[in-house]
Design an enzyme around this catalytic site. Sequence first.
Site, PDB file in Angstrom:
ATOM      1  N   ARG A   1       4.284   2.116  10.733  1.00 33.62           N
ATOM      2  CA  ARG A   1       4.112   0.194  10.592  1.00 33.62           C
ATOM      3  C   ARG A   1       5.706   0.170  11.617  1.00 33.62           C
ATOM      4  NH1 ARG A   1       0.368  -1.055   7.808  1.00 33.62           N
ATOM      5  NH2 ARG A   1       0.791  -0.398   5.707  1.00 33.62           N
TER       6      ARG A   1
ATOM      7  N   ARG B   1       3.124   3.697  -1.524  1.00 35.64           N
ATOM      8  CA  ARG B   1       3.485   4.162  -3.101  1.00 35.64           C
ATOM      9  C   ARG B   1       3.711   4.680  -3.879  1.00 35.64           C
ATOM     10  NH1 ARG B   1      -2.897   6.023  -2.696  1.00 35.64           N
ATOM     11  NH2 ARG B   1      -1.938   6.884  -1.390  1.00 35.64           N
TER      12      ARG B   1
ATOM     13  N   ARG C   1       2.586 -17.094 -10.602  1.00 34.80           N
ATOM     14  CA  ARG C   1       1.700 -17.412 -11.366  1.00 34.80           C
ATOM     15  C   ARG C   1       3.532 -18.604 -12.115  1.00 34.80           C
ATOM     16  NH1 ARG C   1      -0.109 -13.229 -15.535  1.00 34.80           N
ATOM     17  NH2 ARG C   1      -1.207 -15.224 -16.608  1.00 34.80           N
TER      18      ARG C   1
ATOM     19  N   ARG D   1       0.997  -1.093   0.105  1.00 34.54           N
ATOM     20  CA  ARG D   1      -0.024  -0.019   0.103  1.00 34.54           C
ATOM     21  C   ARG D   1       0.587   1.326   0.169  1.00 34.54           C
ATOM     22  NH1 ARG D   1      -5.464  -0.524   1.573  1.00 34.54           N
ATOM     23  NH2 ARG D   1      -5.164   1.318   0.725  1.00 34.54           N
TER      24      ARG D   1
ATOM     25  N   ARG E   1      12.857   9.641   2.950  1.00 33.29           N
ATOM     26  CA  ARG E   1      11.628  10.341   2.884  1.00 33.29           C
ATOM     27  C   ARG E   1      10.317   8.955   3.470  1.00 33.29           C
ATOM     28  NH1 ARG E   1       9.072  15.469  -0.204  1.00 33.29           N
ATOM     29  NH2 ARG E   1       7.319  16.413   2.071  1.00 33.29           N
TER      30      ARG E   1
END
Lengths: 234, 234, 234, 234
Positions: free
Chosen positions: A188, A83, A93, A81, A179
């Site tokens: 976090r 970005r 996959r 999340r 940053r």
Amino acid sequence: MAKIEFLDDVTVELVDFMGNDRRVVQAAQVSVVGKNDPENFARDEGLINYLSGARHGSPFEHIVMTYYIEAPIFVFREFMRHRIASYNEMSARYKELPPRFYIPNERRNLVQAGKSSHPDLVPGTDEQYNIMRWSQEHVANVTWENYRDQLDAGIALEVARNVLPVNIMSQMYVTMNARSLMNFFSLRVDSDEAVYPSKPQKEIEMVALKMEKIFAEKYPLVHNAFLKTGRVSP
Amino acid sequence: MAKIEFLDDVTVELVDFMGNDRRVVQAAQVSVVGKNDPENFARDEGLINYLSGARHGSPFEHIVMTYYIEAPIFVFREFMRHRIASYNEMSARYKELPPRFYIPNERRNLVQAGKSSHPDLVPGTDEQYNIMRWSQEHVANVTWENYRDQLDAGIALEVARNVLPVNIMSQMYVTMNARSLMNFFSLRVDSDEAVYPSKPQKEIEMVALKMEKIFAEKYPLVHNAFLKTGRVSP
Amino acid sequence: MAKIEFLDDVTVELVDFMGNDRRVVQAAQVSVVGKNDPENFARDEGLINYLSGARHGSPFEHIVMTYYIEAPIFVFREFMRHRIASYNEMSARYKELPPRFYIPNERRNLVQAGKSSHPDLVPGTDEQYNIMRWSQEHVANVTWENYRDQLDAGIALEVARNVLPVNIMSQMYVTMNARSLMNFFSLRVDSDEAVYPSKPQKEIEMVALKMEKIFAEKYPLVHNAFLKTGRVSP
Amino acid sequence: MAKIEFLDDVTVELVDFMGNDRRVVQAAQVSVVGKNDPENFARDEGLINYLSGARHGSPFEHIVMTYYIEAPIFVFREFMRHRIASYNEMSARYKELPPRFYIPNERRNLVQAGKSSHPDLVPGTDEQYNIMRWSQEHVANVTWENYRDQLDAGIALEVARNVLPVNIMSQMYVTMNARSLMNFFSLRVDSDEAVYPSKPQKEIEMVALKMEKIFAEKYPLVHNAFLKTGRVSP
């Protein structure tokens, strides 16, 4: 069949990094003196602290780090999340995931004490730990068996992986600037020093703490400024 | 205990949108005429096609859409790699996830034909479908039982969810601008018309196709320009 | 020759906007209840204030606004350092810029009181204002004459424009989400209420104040939460 | 008074860089093999070419470069439209800008041949060059005199600078990753090899060419892949 491994920890390694504390000074000083040789600047520490406290964040963006991380998928779900970062992750996959599953150890808080929308966990009983552990080992074994059965039957990786639980370990390389990293650490890590307290899930905090330790070693003045300003990203 | 549901489809709904085809013209024309009333412009279509073909992408950023999406976690994992987007998703830390699991239907290709690094799937046999379906239903049942057992024992949501598989359904709101959306469509839809072909996983393509259908209805000239330029995002 | 205009103000107009206060609630609530109809939620205001104070910023990203702005180039230079935004601006490569120049009026502080690295301006004398005004009108006249002379001699727009000063007016459309807008307001408005005070240049503050006024009208609960949290963007 | 300097060139210097060609391979291979030691991989070149041609861009983001650049303000105006980048620039609020002005030399095309919206410049006559040069030197002299007069009268830097033209030189540090750099090169260099041709202004192309030369030296396989794919950023 590969032996299933259960892990109670995450892995964080430094792959590469760019810049140093003085790069922040050099970048900031271009505003007032233009191109400069950071060797000429005394009082780096004061300027870095000032920039951090005044939330002049852009000079911190020229410091960049690349980490290798192994952690469960539910941690990567939260991580991605963020970005302002560059990610490459193992793909279910393209590869049969290794049978490595994260299960919390006995020291992990297990029981929600507050409202569900404000996680505040406290220790569980031994019985609760045993139920949790048994359930999670059992599910890991069942899912792995069914994952392998599908693959053995010729089902494609991308279909068979549907059954894999979010505590299976994945791996990634991630590159972030200082940053963005400090923003990550502020959200976090649960710290009493934080002006804006955050209640991250324990497992992403385990990743963040390992990352922050390396960050602090490489950029001690920048990290110290982050601490002084109450863990608010500039 | 809630009844487990198995789904073979995803949900996409339009929540809100901003702008129209003419907004692209209005934004682009500020370069050459300044503030303008898009009602005055003829030949919108020609200009939009030109901008798209020449990859002048910024005028497309003033078109913005918000979607609601329900899809399995493994789809959201791929989706959230798109960073020019705003996300809010259901949280398994704060909420007991609903017992809704995605399992492919009989029409889904099941067998890898090419190299694993170049997914190219072909239909499986009935037996293969049955193995896949049985495994995935079985794992869903086992994991749900163990998820609920842990919750019933007082284990916190964020710990118990470790067992949930990546095909459990989640929900999110996502907001993206037209430029980012067209990039998403170019990567997440497999089309013979694409200049740069992509081989997305079927399930994210199901999401992308539903999103693109709505996009095409709201912004027909922009979407047509996207098709004309070989599905390359401007 | 077009008559030169001198302006002491900037223009800000709302072009379009998406969402409302309740969209923030709707987006945030997907975490804990999934898809929801915001009409069902009472106490929107409390939740919005909580999200803002706890710096849960993502739900604010689904609110998006498009503005038209006319301001001098030196303002746009500062504005475009904000990267979470979409821009289209008048181009001096493609268009002869209109002869409109910004010159501060008598109420603008003119004299630096503090150190040069900490702008803190105080009023100038009448004589200082006259010197400034005379110089800036003179330069505008000289540059315009030389701009036009070059154009009349057949020199291309992109070369002739070299002489134009940074106080010539330009025009743009800009689209930003509410989170990015509040960050912009926090940095570009000097307010005694700000937890992290900022000392923006007067002219970009003129733009920011006009933008914030429109923002507050369209999203009163969100704006009020921004004020309550000391003008810190969530 | 400081002597005014006229320049016909820009400056680009490498300040720092991170990663190498193999980092791209290492990052890409995490998808299929997990953590890896890039020393083990043969055929780096083939994989890099494949990633570039298939527009798998994310592995290129772990390469990062920091440049120092001196160029006129009108170039920085275009440069800073690139948002996946970190900037720190000399500030005319905090510093008296040096009296250095860019004026094109005789080899620069001066006359627009096509439509104004499709710049296509051809050489001017000697007379045109002389008119341009005389005008631009004259304006530089007048503006500098008026800038200094205001400063001598005690007018603050941020107000006096209104008169400075967009061809005055500025300085910045900029940090970008390889993916963003290749996008920059694709848009800011006019090349016959480009699949999507671009017609940048000459002066930003001068910057881009110097940057690309350094990029090609440090990351020869990546740069070669960029050329092979028609200068389309992955």
